[in-house]
Scaffold this active site. Structure first.
Site: not given
Lengths: 462, 343
Positions: A196, A265
């Site tokens: 990322e 998450h």
């Protein structure tokens, strides 16, 4: 011509220092770069180098002197062959050049001090319909609406491209990019490695270089690895470059809790990104908003954070069957009119807000429900207008309580509608805990419809 | 995907100054000299203005490293892009940005490249294809690869120079970028300006393998080490790297060994190295003196010629400093502009 050597500023905060030691004496010839003296600043002992070449004519401040002000003369430098008597003693003792330095130096031409107010917060709202009456509608999931937004914009502008993990051959981790690779090819739909930080920086560079990237994060939780590139590089460059270059880029993907995926998450980033000038932050609930706002985001010349929700991807809503349908940023949507309380929410928070309003209506409490749709810019006008009518407000979001979006809304209401309030604003939020895994604890950690109902009862005293 | 090249190290040139200069014109040598001297004098002036309190905050000088950017710019073509970290004044001058605009940005004035809103570390020029000026160590490297991605996508044949230091060479995002740049064959030249100190930490105390040009080996990116105090060596290496990128062979790494004479920033006392070390480098390896010697011993020019160049540069720098002092501070309204581009 003789020049004065001035006490230098050797750190961003230094105003005076100690001339610890001279490393040259009167009569010495010095060249640019030679060390003249050691100077103690508030932080360290620094070596002070000569800038010009010449001969040390006179040392004005003896070593060991403390509290020597920055920009005061500490020595006189003569040109080669010049003697001190050649110089006008009056000019050095009166220190016109030091005064000069005072005036043109440390005191730059000052702008007249005056108050400059930020652009007005625009407490007015535009609740016009997003599409004309009689527009044919079709049922679509949020997932399909997002895909259509991207494919329509990619057809319209060849510089729009999609990159992210599993967006191409896998057809999207949540199937949002289904079919895009087939239509647009691998140059425009790029699978990235699971890095990322790196691919976000690459996308920002591509935006500086003339493309309009859409970056899909598999979830915004993973974008935390890339947040330096999002904020320091994408959001701030237009300002830092004096308006020369900005990043037309969309960062999108699911945000907040899904189901049973636990702490790492399940975070809602709405409040985080909404804090940052230079970013626009969008968090749609319904499919039509997802489509119209994503198209606006792709066309916007600024970095846009587009926060989706995994649970909402599969929900179906009416979407106008229109070519070129967009929704402007900063325009809230009124889902339900009411007179007793204003419920403000966005994203998946809307489902709790709407369910609560329905239950409350059965008990005769009429809630007005406002979906902000974009968090930055925020349609504060719509909130104020509604609160002036209902005199009460409850905010609903999934994120944590401290420094939440609801906190900001509360402060806006206090500033612009304090006299209209009949009760304190209540912020319904997720609980102040990392998301637990166990099913029963997860339910407890999330904001619930019942909490919204109870908050409304509290502010309406019913 | 094309087959990967193995990493190679070029042996340092054994040719002497006179042999090397044979294919370089007097005019070009003079230009290189002039470009390097401009940076040197600019930085000395910036140091002076900092001492007077006219420049604030952090100010990282490029003195000693001039041959790196001047050599590489001599290998670049119009339209090629460049991006670097916060030690950026030299890069801006070398790519043709106006010393007045750069100096006025250092003093935080309206006439600066960023209207005084960026400062020494954050400056840009779209016209000169200079993409900053970045304050976060290593962050400019993926952005540089992204610029190259845009060029590849737009098929315009351009190459990007992404500069970073030996300190940044240990940043994780560099290796994420190496992987993608190699995988996608991006036209980017990674230039590692190895000045041997990451702020105050000597390379041997921070870096497990000192051969930074081999850092792309795991990704199949060729690399070479270059004497960064020799502007002709830098230019030659730059030409090889640019040709590689321009012919769609993907990224290339140049580790350019250089040395900064000043501290990391203006407020760095530089106690981590000896005065003798700095003095030795200045006396024996100075990049500007090396070219000056070639110019004079090779009879490319006269002492008078060089004096005229020195004078011209001094005037340019004084004019830049005057402009930077006289340009007003930005209008107070500027606080609220350039946050968003108009949609």
């Amino acid at each position: 011509m003789a020049t004065e050597i001035l006490m230098p500023a050797l750190s961003p905060t230094m105003e005076e220092g100690t001339l610890a030691k001279w490393l040259v004496k009167e009569g010495d010839t010095v060249a640019s770069g030679d060390i003249l003296a050691e100077i103690e600043t508030d932080k360290a002992t620094m070596e002070f180098e000569a800038v010009d070449e010449g001969v040390i004519g006179k040392i004005l401040v003896t070593e060991g002197s403390e509290g020597v002000k920055v920009n005061s003369p500490i020595a006189i430098l003569l040109d080669d062959g010049e003697s001190l008597s050649d110089t006008n003693p009056a000019s050095t003792s009166a220190s016109p050049s030091a005064q000069d330095a005072e005036q043109t130096g440390s005191q730059p031409p000052q702008r007249q001090a005056q108050t400059v107010s930020p652009p007005p917060a625009a407490p007015q709202s535009n609740m016009s319909p997003d599409w004309p009456d009689g527009t044919p509608m079709k049922q679509q999931t949020v997932r399909e609406a997002l895909r259509d937004a991207m494919s329509e914009e990619m057809r319209r502008d060849h510089t729009v491209h999609l990159m992210g993990e599993e967006v191409a051959e896998y057809q999207g981790a949540y199937k949002v990019s289904q079919g895009l690779l087939d239509e647009f090819g691998q140059k425009r739909v790029m699978d990235t490695p699971i890095t990322e930080h790196g691919f976000t920086g690459i996308a920002v560079g591509a935006a500086f270089g003339g493309l309009r990237p859409i970056v899909e994060f598999m979830t915004f939780n993973f974008a935390m690895q890339a947040i330096d590139q999002i904020i320091n590089s994408a959001a701030k460059t237009l300002y830092m470059s004096g308006g020369q270059m900005g990043a037309p880029i969309v960062f999108r993907g699911p945000n907040g809790a899904a189901a049973r995926v636990a702490a790492q998450h399940s975070q809602d980033y709405a409040a985080w990104y909404s804090h940052v000038p230079g970013l626009k932050v969008v968090m749609p609930y319904a499919a039509a908003d997802a489509k119209g706002l994503l198209k606006t985001a792709i066309r916007d010349p600024n970095p846009v954070i587009f926060l989706e929700n995994e649970i909402l991807y599969g929900r179906s809503f009416d979407v106008p069957d229109l070519e070129n349908f967009t929704i402007p940023f900063g325009k809230a949507r009124m889902w339900r009119e009411g007179s007793d309380v204003t419920i403000v929410s966005f994203g998946i928070g809307m489902q709790y807000a709407l369910q609560a309003a329905e239950t409350l209506a059965e008990d005769g409490i009429n809630a007005e429900v406002i979906d902000l749709r974009t968090i930055r810019p925020m349609d504060t006008g719509a909130i104020i207008q509604s609160v002036k009518k209902t005199n009460r407000c409850v905010t609903v979001e999934e994120g944590w309580p401290q420094s939440s979006v609801g906190n900001f809304i509360s402060s806006v209401i206090m500033q612009h509608a304090f006299d209209y309030l009949d009760a304190p604003v209540i912020n319904c939020t997720g609980k102040d805990v990392p998301m637990p895994y166990a099913s029963n604890l997860e339910k407890l950690a999330l904001v619930t419809t019942n909490e919204v109902i109870n908050a409304v009862r509290q502010v309406t005293y019913r | 995907m094309a087959t990967r090249k193995t990493t190679r190290k070029l042996s340092p040139s054994k040719k002497t100054g006179t042999a090397r200069q044979s294919n370089v014109s007097s005019e070009e040598l003079k230009t290189l000299y002039k470009d390097m001297l401009l940076i040197r004098r600019f930085e000395e002036k910036a140091g002076q203005l900092y001492g007077m309190g006219l420049i604030g905050g952090f100010c990282h000088l490029y003195i000693g490293q001039e041959a790196v950017v001047v050599g590489l710019e001599a290998a670049a073509e119009e339209g090629d892009k460049r991006i670097t970290s916060y030690r950026d004044h030299g890069h801006m001058l070398a790519c043709g940005m106006d010393p007045k605009g750069v100096m006025a940005e250092l003093t935080g004035r309206e006439g600066g490249y960023s209207k005084g809103k960026g400062g020494s570390m954050h400056m840009f020029s779209k016209d000169r294809h200079f993409y900053g000026g970045h304050g976060i160590v290593g962050a400019q490297v993926p952005i540089g690869a992204g610029l190259a991605l845009a060029d590849q996508y737009l098929e315009n044949g351009r190459v990007t120079f992404a500069y970073f230091g030996d300190g940044a060479a240990n940043q994780g995002q560099i290796y994420e970028t190496f992987n993608m740049a190699a995988l996608w064959e991006l036209p980017v030249v990674f230039v590692i300006e190895n000045n041997q100190y990451a702020m105050g930490t000597a390379q041997k105390r921070s870096t497990s393998t000192p051969e930074l040009y081999t850092r792309g080996a795991a990704f199949g990116i060729p690399g070479e080490v270059v004497d960064g105090m020799d502007v002709l060596e830098v230019k030659a290496a730059g030409q090889r790297a640019v040709a590689h990128g321009r012919s769609k062979k993907g990224p290339y790494i140049l580790e350019v060994k250089t040395y900064r004479y000043r501290g990391h920033s203006m407020s760095d006392p530089a106690k981590y190295r000896t005065r003798e070390e700095v003095q030795k480098m200045r006396e024996e390896r100075d990049p500007i003196e090396q070219v000056r010697e070639i110019l004079l011993t090779g009879k490319h020019t006269t002492d008078d010629d060089l004096k005229a160049i020195d004078k011209e540069i001094k005037e340019t720098i004084n004019a830049a400093a005057d402009f930077a002092k006289e340009s007003p501070e930005p209008s107070l309204d500027e606080l609220w502009t350039d946050i968003y581009a108009p949609a």
